[in-house]
Scaffold this motif. Structure first.
Motif, PDB file in Angstrom:
ATOM      1  N   GLY A   9       0.850  -1.181   0.000  1.00 24.56           N
ATOM      2  CA  GLY A   9       0.000   0.000   0.000  1.00 24.56           C
ATOM      3  C   GLY A   9       0.884   1.228   0.000  1.00 24.56           C
ATOM      4  N   VAL A  10       0.479   2.259  -0.746  1.00 24.68           N
ATOM      5  CA  VAL A  10       1.311   3.456  -0.888  1.00 24.68           C
ATOM      6  C   VAL A  10       0.451   4.705  -0.670  1.00 24.68           C
ATOM      7  N   ASP A  11       0.918   5.615   0.176  1.00 27.89           N
ATOM      8  CA  ASP A  11       0.202   6.866   0.409  1.00 27.89           C
ATOM      9  C   ASP A  11       1.191   7.942   0.849  1.00 27.89           C
ATOM     10  N   GLU A  12       0.712   9.193   0.843  1.00 27.96           N
ATOM     11  CA  GLU A  12       1.571  10.313   1.198  1.00 27.96           C
ATOM     12  C   GLU A  12       0.901  11.199   2.240  1.00 27.96           C
ATOM     13  N   ALA A  13       1.686  12.084   2.815  1.00 24.20           N
ATOM     14  CA  ALA A  13       1.162  13.130   3.701  1.00 24.20           C
ATOM     15  C   ALA A  13       1.908  14.412   3.375  1.00 24.20           C
ATOM     16  N   GLY A  14       1.157  15.515   3.289  1.00 20.46           N
ATOM     17  CA  GLY A  14       1.819  16.802   3.141  1.00 20.46           C
ATOM     18  C   GLY A  14       1.786  17.423   1.769  1.00 20.46           C
ATOM     19  N   GLY A  20       7.466  22.575   5.051  1.00 17.67           N
ATOM     20  CA  GLY A  20       7.846  21.232   5.473  1.00 17.67           C
ATOM     21  C   GLY A  20       7.886  20.253   4.316  1.00 17.67           C
ATOM     22  N   PRO A  21       8.438  19.077   4.561  1.00 17.57           N
ATOM     23  CA  PRO A  21       8.601  18.082   3.502  1.00 17.57           C
ATOM     24  C   PRO A  21       7.291  17.363   3.182  1.00 17.57           C
ATOM     25  N   LEU A  22       7.343  16.605   2.116  1.00 18.76           N
ATOM     26  CA  LEU A  22       6.308  15.635   1.772  1.00 18.76           C
ATOM     27  C   LEU A  22       6.827  14.284   2.247  1.00 18.76           C
ATOM     28  N   THR A  23       5.979  13.490   2.880  1.00 19.73           N
ATOM     29  CA  THR A  23       6.405  12.152   3.277  1.00 19.73           C
ATOM     30  C   THR A  23       5.556  11.129   2.531  1.00 19.73           C
ATOM     31  N   ILE A  65       9.690   4.708   4.322  1.00 20.54           N
ATOM     32  CA  ILE A  65       9.210   6.088   4.292  1.00 20.54           C
ATOM     33  C   ILE A  65      10.226   6.930   3.531  1.00 20.54           C
ATOM     34  N   GLU A  66       9.752   7.627   2.517  1.00 19.26           N
ATOM     35  CA  GLU A  66      10.594   8.548   1.747  1.00 19.26           C
ATOM     36  C   GLU A  66      10.235   9.977   2.149  1.00 19.26           C
ATOM     37  N   LEU A 124     -10.095   2.068   2.170  1.00 21.10           N
ATOM     38  CA  LEU A 124     -10.590   0.819   1.585  1.00 21.10           C
ATOM     39  C   LEU A 124      -9.622  -0.341   1.725  1.00 21.10           C
ATOM     40  N   GLU A 125      -8.336  -0.064   1.573  1.00 20.74           N
ATOM     41  CA  GLU A 125      -7.307  -1.104   1.596  1.00 20.74           C
ATOM     42  C   GLU A 125      -6.448  -0.953   2.847  1.00 20.74           C
ATOM     43  N   PRO A 126      -6.412  -1.965   3.715  1.00 21.03           N
ATOM     44  CA  PRO A 126      -5.621  -1.851   4.948  1.00 21.03           C
ATOM     45  C   PRO A 126      -4.158  -1.469   4.718  1.00 21.03           C
ATOM     46  N   ALA A 127      -3.544  -1.982   3.652  1.00 17.34           N
ATOM     47  CA  ALA A 127      -2.129  -1.662   3.398  1.00 17.34           C
ATOM     48  C   ALA A 127      -1.951  -0.180   3.067  1.00 17.34           C
ATOM     49  N   ILE A 128      -2.911   0.395   2.326  1.00 17.26           N
ATOM     50  CA  ILE A 128      -2.827   1.831   2.020  1.00 17.26           C
ATOM     51  C   ILE A 128      -3.085   2.630   3.297  1.00 17.26           C
ATOM     52  N   GLY A 129      -4.055   2.177   4.105  1.00 14.78           N
ATOM     53  CA  GLY A 129      -4.298   2.833   5.398  1.00 14.78           C
ATOM     54  C   GLY A 129      -3.051   2.835   6.257  1.00 14.78           C
ATOM     55  N   ALA A 130      -2.340   1.701   6.268  1.00 14.61           N
ATOM     56  CA  ALA A 130      -1.088   1.604   7.041  1.00 14.61           C
ATOM     57  C   ALA A 130      -0.064   2.596   6.520  1.00 14.61           C
ATOM     58  N   ALA A 131       0.043   2.707   5.193  1.00 13.53           N
ATOM     59  CA  ALA A 131       0.994   3.657   4.598  1.00 13.53           C
ATOM     60  C   ALA A 131       0.615   5.094   4.951  1.00 13.53           C
ATOM     61  N   SER A 132      -0.682   5.386   4.955  1.00 19.03           N
ATOM     62  CA  SER A 132      -1.121   6.753   5.286  1.00 19.03           C
ATOM     63  C   SER A 132      -0.764   7.099   6.729  1.00 19.03           C
ATOM     64  N   ILE A 133      -0.841   6.115   7.612  1.00 20.87           N
ATOM     65  CA  ILE A 133      -0.502   6.334   9.025  1.00 20.87           C
ATOM     66  C   ILE A 133       1.003   6.591   9.179  1.00 20.87           C
ATOM     67  N   LEU A 134       1.830   5.774   8.524  1.00 20.16           N
ATOM     68  CA  LEU A 134       3.281   5.983   8.617  1.00 20.16           C
ATOM     69  C   LEU A 134       3.668   7.355   8.075  1.00 20.16           C
ATOM     70  N   ALA A 135       3.095   7.720   6.925  1.00 21.29           N
ATOM     71  CA  ALA A 135       3.438   9.009   6.311  1.00 21.29           C
ATOM     72  C   ALA A 135       3.009  10.171   7.199  1.00 21.29           C
ATOM     73  N   LYS A 136       1.806  10.086   7.741  1.00 22.52           N
ATOM     74  CA  LYS A 136       1.255  11.181   8.553  1.00 22.52           C
ATOM     75  C   LYS A 136       2.025  11.334   9.872  1.00 22.52           C
ATOM     76  N   VAL A 137       2.258  10.246  10.576  1.00 23.38           N
ATOM     77  CA  VAL A 137       2.950  10.320  11.866  1.00 23.38           C
ATOM     78  C   VAL A 137       4.386  10.807  11.666  1.00 23.38           C
TER      79      VAL A 137
END
Length: 198
Positions: A9-14, A20-23, A65-66, A124-137
């Motif tokens: 799953g892949v997602d971003e924050a920012g 600030g950066p994009l994660t 995390i990039e 919708l997808e748990p893996a994308i949700g997980a990615a969104s959490i890592l990026a946001k935190v």
């Protein structure tokens, strides 16, 4: 016997903030170690996100995390910076992904594996949700740290988003090195200060 496919799953924050950066995060969940409560990070409290962050880091088969810094965002534009970060995050997974599920409606070019874009995928997808959490935190932690380096802007509170308080601080203090100069409100604040100093 074929091995089970590893789906990232892949997602971003920012994308929206002025500073600030994009994660960007990519996560391959482990079916043998499920994590309850994964969802779009925006629908979770900060405390819940922090707790899930630790579980994801501990239980995922792979995560990455990039961090795309302000200079690269300004050089590429935010869309291209996002797509670049997504490609890098997936390419950095170990073990590698067999498929990537991207939150949104665009698939980055030159992906290291087949990919599908899913609008609203973080809910919708748990893996994308997980990615969104890592990026946001990860991003929130960076912004809290930047508050120490650049006091007065309120980064720890608004995380760089264009709130009224942030825009007011921008007008009074001018942009700092963490502001995105390609964004209109930052450009305007910089131009105003340059005119005022003439």
């Amino acid at each position: 016997m074929t091995r089970p496919s590893r789906i990232a799953g892949v997602d971003e924050a920012g994308r929206g903030p002025l500073a600030g950066p994009l994660t960007v995060a990519a996560v391959i969940l482990d079916p043998a170690r499920p994590i309850a409560g994964l969802n779009d990070s925006k629908k979770l409290s900060e405390k819940r996100r922090e707790a899930l962050y630790e579980q994801i880091i501990e239980r995922a088969l792979a995560w990455r995390i990039e961090i795309i810094e302000v200079a690269e965002i300004d050089a590429l534009n935010i869309l291209q910076a996002t797509l670049t970060g997504m490609r890098r995050a997936v390419a950095g997974l170990e073990p590698a992904a067999d498929e990537a599920l991207i939150d949104g409606n665009k698939i980055p070019p030159d992906m290291p594996c087949p990919a599908r874009a899913i609008v609203g995928g973080d809910g919708l997808e748990p893996a994308i949700g997980a990615a969104s959490i890592l990026a946001k935190v990860c991003r929130d932690r960076i912004m809290k740290a930047l508050e120490q380096d650049f006091p007065g802007y309120g980064f720890a509170v608004h995380k760089g988003y264009p709130t009224a308080a942030h825009q007011l601080a921008l007008q009074h203090l001018g942009p700092c090195p963490q502001h995105r100069l390609s964004y209109a409100p930052v450009k305007k604040a910089l131009a105003t200060r340059q005119v005022a100093s003439l």
